[in-house]
Design a protein around this motif. Structure first.
Motif: not given
Length: 305
Positions: A239-242, A274-279
């Motif tokens: 996972l990423w925090h974008v 696999e997924n990423y999230f704006v933060e």
């Protein structure tokens, strides 16, 4: 007899006409309902770390989740677990409401986990429909924050942290969840023993039980290169925090800062993402619910899907 048959034919024809009109009306109603319904599955993409809108979630979680979906997001990462509930909702109720507004639970930050409560927290995360059980900082009293210098650090050894993560990872694996560790900047810097904590964790944990969520802002802030880590440790960053960074080093909406997300995105397969999230931890003079709209537009321009 002929007159009777004639009357019957007329009645049948009228009934057929009524049925045809009735079917047309039903089809018209269905079309109207479908056109009015939100097209989440078709149009929404990307994830939001709910930590960004934590104050709004505290005031009215359900209304805020609806606004997150309306802003274009398809899935979420929670950061509001307390006493067996997610944002005041029982795990199953939280899952049900997310489904109602078209959001998918993917990850939850569980900073309060201990060896004593781990089994219950893991069970609750599973019941809420999450895939990832994410440790946001070194747990169990190992994380410290100095407000005067605004710096973060870890008390205790990185060896102990690796052991804790492995133990929790095995518990998660048994429950059908995946354990991740989320970084800040200090994990990507040498500690007092000359060890870079993230390097130690990557080299001394089993990817069957422990993997990582890369916060792209904090890695960049530490002076490290996300792409170099993807290439050296392929497949470990699920996972990423974008999160963008302005010229002063502060948090910024995605696409309005200096981080080269296009370059990083090209290496997503090496990352294992696999997924990423704006933060965005702080939104300064803008309201969080407005910032998440700006960032979602930024995602699309960069090429995130």
């Amino acid at each position: 007899m002929c007159i009777a048959l004639y009357c019957i034919r007329i009645l049948i024809n009228k009934l057929n006409i009524v049925m045809v009109h009735k079917n047309r009306i039903i089809l018209l109603i269905i079309a109207i309902v479908l056109s009015a319904a939100p097209s989440y599955a078709q149009d929404n993409f990307g994830g939001l770390a709910l930590y960004t809108v934590r104050d709004d979630m505290g005031e009215d979680a359900k209304a805020t989740l609806q606004k997150v979906a309306d802003a274009g997001y398809a899935y979420i990462e929670a950061a509001g677990y307390d006493h067996g509930k997610f944002y005041g909702m029982e795990p199953q109720a939280f899952k049900t409401y997310l489904d109602r507004v078209g959001l998918t639970p993917v990850s939850t930050h569980m900073g309060g986990v201990t060896m004593e409560n781990a089994d219950q927290q893991i069970a609750d995360a599973k019941a809420a429909g999450f895939t990832y059980f994410t440790i946001p900082v070194p747990p169990m009293g190992m994380f410290t924050f100095d407000r005067e210098s605004m710096t973060m650090r870890m008390d205790g050894s990185v060896e102990d942290l690796a052991t804790i993560l492995t133990t929790l990872g095995k518990k998660c694996e048994e429950a059908g969840l995946k354990l991740l560790y989320h970084n800040h900047d200090f994990e990507y810097k040498e500690n007092e023993d000359g060890v870079v904590p993230i390097d130690y964790l990557l080299e001394n944990t089993d990817p069957d039980y422990v993997n990582f969520q890369m916060d792209l802002y904090w890695v960049t802030r530490a002076g490290a290169d996300p792409v170099a880590y993807f290439e050296k440790y392929p497949g470990r960053f699920k996972l990423w925090h974008v999160k963008d960074m302005d010229k002063e080093g502060k948090f910024a909406p995605v696409g309005e800062g200096t981080i080269d997300f296009s370059r990083i995105l090209k290496k997503k397969n090496a990352s294992g993402m696999e997924n990423y999230f704006v933060e965005q931890d702080m939104t300064w003079d803008k309201k969080p619910l407005e910032v998440i709209k700006i960032s979602h537009k930024g995602l699309k321009k960069i090429g995130f899907q």
